[in-house]
Design a protein around this motif. Structure first.
Motif, PDB file in Angstrom:
ATOM      1  N   ASN A 176      27.652  44.230  41.217  1.00 25.92           N
ATOM      2  CA  ASN A 176      28.195  44.663  39.930  1.00 25.92           C
ATOM      3  C   ASN A 176      28.138  46.174  39.763  1.00 25.92           C
ATOM      4  O   ASN A 176      29.020  46.769  39.135  1.00 25.92           O
ATOM      5  CB  ASN A 176      27.442  43.978  38.786  1.00 25.92           C
ATOM      6  CG  ASN A 176      27.776  42.501  38.663  1.00 25.92           C
ATOM      7  OD1 ASN A 176      28.884  42.073  38.999  1.00 25.92           O
ATOM      8  ND2 ASN A 176      26.827  41.713  38.178  1.00 25.92           N
ATOM      9  N   VAL A 179      31.174  47.552  41.478  1.00 27.75           N
ATOM     10  CA  VAL A 179      32.353  47.277  40.643  1.00 27.75           C
ATOM     11  C   VAL A 179      32.412  48.256  39.476  1.00 27.75           C
ATOM     12  O   VAL A 179      33.460  48.828  39.167  1.00 27.75           O
ATOM     13  CB  VAL A 179      32.324  45.824  40.128  1.00 27.75           C
ATOM     14  CG1 VAL A 179      33.397  45.596  39.065  1.00 27.75           C
ATOM     15  CG2 VAL A 179      32.495  44.845  41.287  1.00 27.75           C
ATOM     16  N   ILE A 187      35.014  47.824  34.221  1.00 29.66           N
ATOM     17  CA  ILE A 187      34.546  46.481  34.553  1.00 29.66           C
ATOM     18  C   ILE A 187      33.090  46.642  34.979  1.00 29.66           C
ATOM     19  O   ILE A 187      32.802  47.242  36.006  1.00 29.66           O
ATOM     20  CB  ILE A 187      35.340  45.852  35.728  1.00 29.66           C
ATOM     21  CG1 ILE A 187      36.843  45.855  35.436  1.00 29.66           C
ATOM     22  CG2 ILE A 187      34.845  44.447  36.018  1.00 29.66           C
ATOM     23  CD1 ILE A 187      37.300  44.919  34.350  1.00 29.66           C
ATOM     24  N   ILE A 190      30.976  41.290  37.179  1.00 31.23           N
ATOM     25  CA  ILE A 190      31.886  40.254  37.651  1.00 31.23           C
ATOM     26  C   ILE A 190      31.119  39.090  38.244  1.00 31.23           C
ATOM     27  O   ILE A 190      31.564  37.955  38.222  1.00 31.23           O
ATOM     28  CB  ILE A 190      32.903  40.826  38.668  1.00 31.23           C
ATOM     29  CG1 ILE A 190      34.001  39.796  38.962  1.00 31.23           C
ATOM     30  CG2 ILE A 190      32.217  41.264  39.946  1.00 31.23           C
ATOM     31  CD1 ILE A 190      34.841  39.427  37.770  1.00 31.23           C
ATOM     32  N   GLU A 315      41.524  36.719  29.621  1.00 34.25           N
ATOM     33  CA  GLU A 315      40.914  36.001  30.742  1.00 34.25           C
ATOM     34  C   GLU A 315      41.678  34.710  30.978  1.00 34.25           C
ATOM     35  O   GLU A 315      42.060  34.014  30.022  1.00 34.25           O
ATOM     36  CB  GLU A 315      39.450  35.698  30.440  1.00 34.25           C
ATOM     37  CG  GLU A 315      38.738  34.946  31.538  1.00 34.25           C
ATOM     38  CD  GLU A 315      37.263  34.740  31.247  1.00 34.25           C
ATOM     39  OE1 GLU A 315      36.614  33.986  32.002  1.00 34.25           O
ATOM     40  OE2 GLU A 315      36.767  35.328  30.266  1.00 34.25           O
ATOM     41  N   LYS A 352      40.543  38.515  34.890  1.00 33.29           N
ATOM     42  CA  LYS A 352      40.167  39.154  33.625  1.00 33.29           C
ATOM     43  C   LYS A 352      40.843  40.512  33.533  1.00 33.29           C
ATOM     44  O   LYS A 352      40.939  41.219  34.536  1.00 33.29           O
ATOM     45  CB  LYS A 352      38.647  39.353  33.542  1.00 33.29           C
ATOM     46  CG  LYS A 352      37.827  38.091  33.445  1.00 33.29           C
ATOM     47  CD  LYS A 352      36.348  38.451  33.314  1.00 33.29           C
ATOM     48  CE  LYS A 352      35.478  37.225  33.187  1.00 33.29           C
ATOM     49  NZ  LYS A 352      34.043  37.580  33.024  1.00 33.29           N
ATOM     50  N   THR A 367      40.340  42.119  36.756  1.00 37.37           N
ATOM     51  CA  THR A 367      39.533  41.539  37.820  1.00 37.37           C
ATOM     52  C   THR A 367      40.127  40.194  38.224  1.00 37.37           C
ATOM     53  O   THR A 367      40.552  39.423  37.374  1.00 37.37           O
ATOM     54  CB  THR A 367      38.070  41.317  37.389  1.00 37.37           C
ATOM     55  OG1 THR A 367      38.041  40.315  36.375  1.00 37.37           O
ATOM     56  CG2 THR A 367      37.444  42.598  36.880  1.00 37.37           C
ATOM     57  N   SER A 369      38.990  37.001  40.741  1.00 43.12           N
ATOM     58  CA  SER A 369      37.980  36.455  41.645  1.00 43.12           C
ATOM     59  C   SER A 369      38.526  35.200  42.317  1.00 43.12           C
ATOM     60  O   SER A 369      39.029  34.306  41.654  1.00 43.12           O
ATOM     61  CB  SER A 369      36.688  36.126  40.893  1.00 43.12           C
ATOM     62  OG  SER A 369      36.903  35.102  39.964  1.00 43.12           O
TER      63      SER A 369
END
Length: 418
Positions: A176, A179, A187, A190, A315, A352, A367, A369
């Motif tokens: 994180n 990030v 951000i 995550i 999101e 997101k 983001t 994932s």
């Protein structure tokens, strides 16, 4: 100074490992960040065309899924994350992903070298615009992956590679922090926790910072009504400006391009349905073919623009949208990611975003994932474009045609798009 950022992330997990020796020692040092040379000078236009087609297909599926809500996504981010994941796919899984991502007709070397060249071109788009793209791999130190897979992500995506103890409670914080730094704080988190089956994270971060070429005068911002889809009226701070803009109009919509930086290589595009049309009717005609047609018909026009300031978080889980595009195989127990390792399948794709548009410019972050586990004609007079009802927006790199962000704004007063 306004800013925009993109962060996208692939989460890769495996519960069955053939041995406990990391392959990273066989390729490059775990913390090496030195770039490897790209294999092409200019990106293959087939890749940007593919990304545009995929982006509009994905956006349409998300709109169907979300209904009458604010939506803001980064098609470019999702495409890069899935292109990296595609390097690990084989057999019918690769075929399904190629079809969904519009990559059919492109070889894997073409995809990877074009992504490398696109990164280099985007990062040098404008001397007054910051656009930085970073990639990283965070691996469980007890798991091995195919060296060729790791080496391709290093060579073409310039990925930072780090081995970590996934049993250590501090590992999410390390990821994180990277990030957070890579997205300049846009951000900050995550990875919530590490599940036992997760063994690898692929993370991409894109950071954009720039002002409008012509900033809006804050003294001209005032309260005006904004009309929701239902026709309900709300007072909202609206920015106003006169000038010469790239503008397009047909019987259904008005559209304007608001450039950033010194040379306007990147712009915010606003598409506003005319009074007797709805945002839904505009989206029925929204596809890559019409998009390119519209882009080719923008011309310089004197005019007046009134645009709401807006700020939102969004999101969405992309599993259903990607399955609807034909990627279901990649989510099944029969998925073939043998070019990455053994017995892998995608478990979840989450996305997101954050966006803020104000008088100075635009700030945005996204983001993505990916979790993998084991098994018209212009008018002569100046136009007036009053964006006082739901509209489409997109941030586009005009050199390559890459669509960095897309949004459906039905209510600028709603802070959260969910």
């Amino acid at each position: 100074m306004a800013a925009a950022g993109v962060m996208l992330m692939s989460v890769i997990g495996c519960s069955q490992v053939s041995d406990s020796t990391s392959v990273f020692a066989q390729s490059r040092p775990p913390h090496s960040e030195s770039p490897m040379p790209a294999k092409s000078v200019l990106p293959n236009t087939k890749l940007t065309t593919a990304n545009t087609k995929f982006g509009f297909k994905l956006f349409s599926r998300i709109l169907e899924q979300e209904g009458d809500k604010n939506v803001f996504v980064s098609p470019a981010s999702v495409a890069i994350a899935l292109d990296m994941t595609y390097n690990g796919a084989s057999g019918s899984t690769r075929q399904a992903m190629a079809k969904a991502l519009e990559l059919e007709g492109l070889t894997l070397p073409e995809i990877n070298s074009s992504n490398a060249a696109l990164k280099a071109l985007l990062e040098n788009s404008d001397p007054q615009v910051q656009l930085n793209i970073a990639n990283s791999l965070w691996a469980n130190q007890d798991v091995s992956f195919k060296p060729e897979f790791i080496q391709r992500t290093q060579e073409f995506y310039q990925a930072k590679v780090t081995n970590l103890n996934f049993k250590d409670a501090g590992t999410p914080g390390i990821i994180n922090n990277w990030v957070n730094e890579s997205t300049r704080g846009k951000i900050n988190k995550i990875v919530e926790r590490l599940e036992p089956e997760q063994v690898l994270f692929l993370i991409n971060a894109i950071y954009f910072k720039g002002k409008w070429t012509n900033e809006f005068d804050k003294s001209q911002t005032a309260q005006y009504p904004f009309y929701s889809t239902s026709g309900k009226q709300k007072q909202h701070p609206m920015m106003s400006q006169k000038g010469k803009y790239k503008y397009y109009e047909n019987e259904q919509l008005q559209a304007v391009s608001l450039p950033y930086g010194q040379n306007g290589n990147i712009s915010l595009y606003i598409f506003l349905p005319k009074q007797n049309y709805t945002l839904k009717s505009l989206y029925q005609n929204l596809n890559a073919e019409n998009w390119e047609k519209w882009m080719s018909q923008f011309t310089k026009r004197e005019g007046f623009i009134r645009l709401p300031r807006f700020k939102m978080d969004y999101e969405v889980t992309l599993n259903n949208a990607l399955k609807a595009l034909g990627m279901g195989k990649a989510f099944s127990n029969n998925a073939d990611f043998s070019n990455m390792g053994q017995n892998f399948t995608i478990s979840e794709v989450k996305h997101k975003t954050f966006v803020e548009v104000n008088e100075e410019g635009t700030e945005a972050a996204a983001t993505t994932s990916v979790g993998i586990v084991a098994t018209s004609m212009p008018l002569d007079e100046p136009f007036r474009m009053i964006v006082d009802r739901p509209f489409l927006c997109a941030i586009r790199d005009n050199q390559t045609g890459s669509v960095l962000f897309m949004g459906s704004i039905v209510d600028p007063l709603i802070a959260n798009g969910n």
